[in-house]
Design a protein around this motif. Sequence first.
Motif, PDB file in Angstrom:
ATOM      1  N   GLU A  76      95.071  43.441  33.487  1.00 38.80           N
ATOM      2  CA  GLU A  76      95.054  42.447  32.409  1.00 38.80           C
ATOM      3  C   GLU A  76      95.041  43.076  31.030  1.00 38.80           C
ATOM      4  N   THR A  77      94.493  44.280  30.932  1.00 39.75           N
ATOM      5  CA  THR A  77      94.367  44.916  29.615  1.00 39.75           C
ATOM      6  C   THR A  77      95.267  46.143  29.480  1.00 39.75           C
TER       7      THR A  77
ATOM      8  N   ASP B 155      98.028  48.330  28.282  1.00 36.55           N
ATOM      9  CA  ASP B 155      98.930  48.377  27.134  1.00 36.55           C
ATOM     10  C   ASP B 155      99.899  49.535  27.381  1.00 36.55           C
TER      11      ASP B 155
ATOM     12  N   LYS C  66      88.142  40.872  25.324  1.00 29.61           N
ATOM     13  CA  LYS C  66      88.904  42.128  25.318  1.00 29.61           C
ATOM     14  C   LYS C  66      90.295  41.905  25.925  1.00 29.61           C
ATOM     15  N   ALA C  67      90.374  41.161  27.016  1.00 29.78           N
ATOM     16  CA  ALA C  67      91.665  40.887  27.661  1.00 29.78           C
ATOM     17  C   ALA C  67      92.586  40.122  26.707  1.00 29.78           C
TER      18      ALA C  67
ATOM     19  N   ARG D 211      92.467  40.151  23.417  1.00 33.67           N
ATOM     20  CA  ARG D 211      92.894  41.053  22.331  1.00 33.67           C
ATOM     21  C   ARG D 211      94.060  41.931  22.770  1.00 33.67           C
ATOM     22  N   HIS D 212      93.958  42.468  24.006  1.00 32.98           N
ATOM     23  CA  HIS D 212      95.042  43.311  24.527  1.00 32.98           C
ATOM     24  C   HIS D 212      96.326  42.514  24.675  1.00 32.98           C
TER      25      HIS D 212
END
Length: 119
Positions: free
Chosen positions: A62-63, A65, A108-109, A111-112
């Motif tokens: 999920e995060t 990048d 956090k997820a 934001r990524h």
Amino acid sequence: MNFLSQALETIRPYKPVLIGSASYGNVFNDIDMLICVDVAKLEEVESQLSQLGFTRQVPDPETLDPRVHSAWKLEKLDIQLATPVNYDSKVAAHREVLRKRLYKGLSKAARHALLCSLM
């Protein structure tokens, strides 16, 4: 010299920039930093981080990048390594998010996902 001082000394030549919630001054959970490393030096820098006690992180899908080559963690300090082109892209997206104050209240997820959408 403590681990944090050694880590900061190690990453200083690689244009470190605070990213994520740390860029707003929220350093209570963790401190996320992005550094710019030439492809030829990636292995050397990763080795230095490992010697300092950092562990390589396996990103949550999920995060994930795609602009980040690798991510390293030691206690509250997270360091992400990116090659120059990816570094410039991620910093530009991060600055746009900061400019519009889009990080406020996001997980956090989320934001990524937002950063990845600005690629």
